[in-house]
Design an enzyme around this catalytic site. Structure first.
Site, PDB file in Angstrom:
ATOM      1  N   ASP A 235      34.055  49.778  33.277  1.00  0.00           N
ATOM      2  CA  ASP A 235      34.571  48.962  32.342  1.00  0.00           C
ATOM      3  C   ASP A 235      33.345  48.850  31.200  1.00  0.00           C
ATOM      4  O   ASP A 235      33.703  49.022  30.056  1.00  0.00           O
ATOM      5  CB  ASP A 235      35.521  47.679  32.604  1.00  0.00           C
ATOM      6  CG  ASP A 235      36.640  47.885  31.755  1.00  0.00           C
ATOM      7  OD1 ASP A 235      37.158  48.955  31.130  1.00  0.00           O
ATOM      8  OD2 ASP A 235      37.313  46.530  31.634  1.00  0.00           O
ATOM      9  N   ASP A 288      44.070  46.147  32.999  1.00  0.00           N
ATOM     10  CA  ASP A 288      43.483  44.868  33.281  1.00  0.00           C
ATOM     11  C   ASP A 288      44.478  43.883  33.862  1.00  0.00           C
ATOM     12  O   ASP A 288      44.217  42.734  34.207  1.00  0.00           O
ATOM     13  CB  ASP A 288      43.036  44.115  32.013  1.00  0.00           C
ATOM     14  CG  ASP A 288      41.954  45.121  31.340  1.00  0.00           C
ATOM     15  OD1 ASP A 288      41.067  45.701  32.015  1.00  0.00           O
ATOM     16  OD2 ASP A 288      41.911  45.291  30.011  1.00  0.00           O
TER      17      ASP A 288
END
Length: 465
Positions: A235, A288
């Protein structure tokens, strides 16, 4: 901070935590009820009872350590491919293709999530009054059965019939509520395909997240921590190092994120609630939600396993309420990590990799809870995949043994009936008085019958006498 933006951040938090909570509880497998004593109905041997059907478990697939370190590689390849596709090809055609795909896929996800929520809220099983059993013929596998044909012209013939062996494909139960919910899901899918409204997109996103958290299973805490750690760097690289992640998230017009207007009151007052054009959104990717969500769900499974091993769990193994120290701690840590993400994003006015904060929060919550409770050894030894595979193998062996016993019993009954009919046929032939031998095949056994034929008196012999 503006009130509208605060409402948007709170709404995103709710949209992120609801599927994690629902999916985690939906992933819990409760032990079966003990078999009720008493005589079974005849059709129970042909079809499983309602209770057995309700408690039947499917074989689970688990996310293993090898999958954990390869996940960022495949994820990076997919992300970069989408980025190049959107950069060099026509977005309209691609988004139309993705819209058709996700509209069809979302119908099933919305239906499944709706059933879970309905069962949770109502407390009812909602199994339905109708049942459909699907069977498939096995290729090249047949069995011979013996059929007694009617006697004809003084002769009795037993003939072998070839019957196909069938394998069960699946069992489906449904009712009026199931069909009504399916119609609603199809309507939602149709409206999403036509409008791509952000509310409908959120419904799809919530359904996808809930189903994914329920179906994806981590085989251990080691795998879960490794997955979160690998995606922590994944990420950071794709958000801070390049513009790939942000470009795909904004250009990919599909329900892979949850959205909320930055000023919902202004949107309502200006009549833009049912429009997406001209509205500024804040968003959160489904990754997420799902990736930390399956880790939170693993914490609840560990709590449930700990309870089942305790004296209270052995006394009442099907209890829906039990101590949840790891689940509660990890769930709160996820919320705090999400708050941290929002605060940093708001202060720096730039996109943030949410897993930068969510991964450490979830991992540390489990390690600290295990250290405080003195259960770190049990945490790292927990392996739901092993217990599931052993339980599955025992179930398969038991099912095969029961099926073999039933088949043997049915074959015995058929053999007895066939031999009884053969004996009756032989007795009928003997009664005719003719003498002749005839071999009759019955289920692999040969039965020889003798027919006695008395001399026939012809007209010529009658005259001579």
């Amino acid at each position: 901070m503006e009130p509208g933006l605060l409402v948007a951040y709170v709404a995103l938090g709710i949209l992120a935590t609801v599927p994690i909570y629902l999916g985690s509880w939906a992933a819990i497998k409760y032990p079966k009820k003990p078999a009720t004593k008493g005589k079974k109905r005849t059709d129970d041997y042909l079809h499983s009872s309602d209770e057995e059907d309700d408690e039947e478990e499917e074989e689970q697939e688990f996310f293993r350590f090898e999958d954990a370190y390869m996940f960022p590689v495949f994820g990076s390849a997919a992300l970069l491919s989408l980025y190049l596709v959107f950069k060099y090809l026509n977005k309209e055609y691609l988004n139309a293709l993705f819209t058709a795909y996700f509209s069809a896929l979302g119908v099933g996800a919305v239906w499944q999530a709706g059933m879970q929520i309905s069962r949770k809220v109502s407390g009812l099983k909602l199994k339905g009054d109708y049942r459909v059993d699907l069977w498939k013929k096995k290729k090249g596998e047949e069995r011979e059965s013996t059929v007694l044909l009617p006697a004809c012209c003084g002769r009795c013939v037993l003939k072998g019939a070839i019957n196909p062996i069938l394998a069960e494909v699946g069992t489906f139960r449904f009712g009026v509520f199931h069909l009504a919910l399916l119609v609603v899901s199809i309507i939602i899918g149709g409206f999403y395909a036509m409008t791509k409204h952000w509310i409908l997109s959120n419904i799809y996103g919530e359904a996808f997240s809930t189903s994914a958290i329920q179906l994806l299973n981590l085989d251990s805490f080691k795998t879960g921590m490794a997955l979160l750690a690998f995606l922590f760097f994944y990420d950071i690289f794709w958000v801070f190092g390049t513009d790939v992640m942000v470009t795909v998230a904004k250009g990919f017009d599909a329900p892979v994120k949850v959205l909320w207007p930055k000023d919902i009151m202004a949107v309502i007052s200006e009549g833009l609630l049912f429009k997406s054009e001209g509205v500024d959104f804040t968003l959160l990717g489904l990754g997420d939600i799902v990736i930390p969500g399956i880790f939170v769900a693993l914490c609840l499974k560990f709590d449930h396993a700990q309870y089942l091993a305790s004296p209270a769990g052995k006394k009442n193994p099907r209890a829906r309420s039990f101590p949840q120290p790891y689940f509660v701690t990890c769930f709160i840590a996820y919320v705090l990590g999400l708050v941290t993400t929002v605060v940093v994003m708001h202060n720096f006015q730039s996109a943030q990799p949410a897993l930068l904060y969510l991964s450490p929060a979830c991992i540390l919550s489990v390690l600290l809870t295990g250290a405080v409770r003195g259960e770190l050894k049990q945490v790292f030894a927990f392996a739901p995949a092993e217990s599931s595979s052993s339980t599955s193998s025992v179930k398969k062996e038991t099912k095969a043994a029961v099926a073999a016993a039933k088949k043997a019993a049915n074959d015995t009954v058929k053999t007895v009936k066939t031999r009884a009919k053969t004996a009756a046929a032989a007795a009928a032939l003997l009664a005719t008085g003719d003498e002749d031998e005839e071999t009759i095949t019955s289920g692999g056994d040969e039965v020889t019958t003798t027919q006695r034929r008395s001399p026939r008196k012809t007209k010529k012999s009658a005259k001579s006498q």
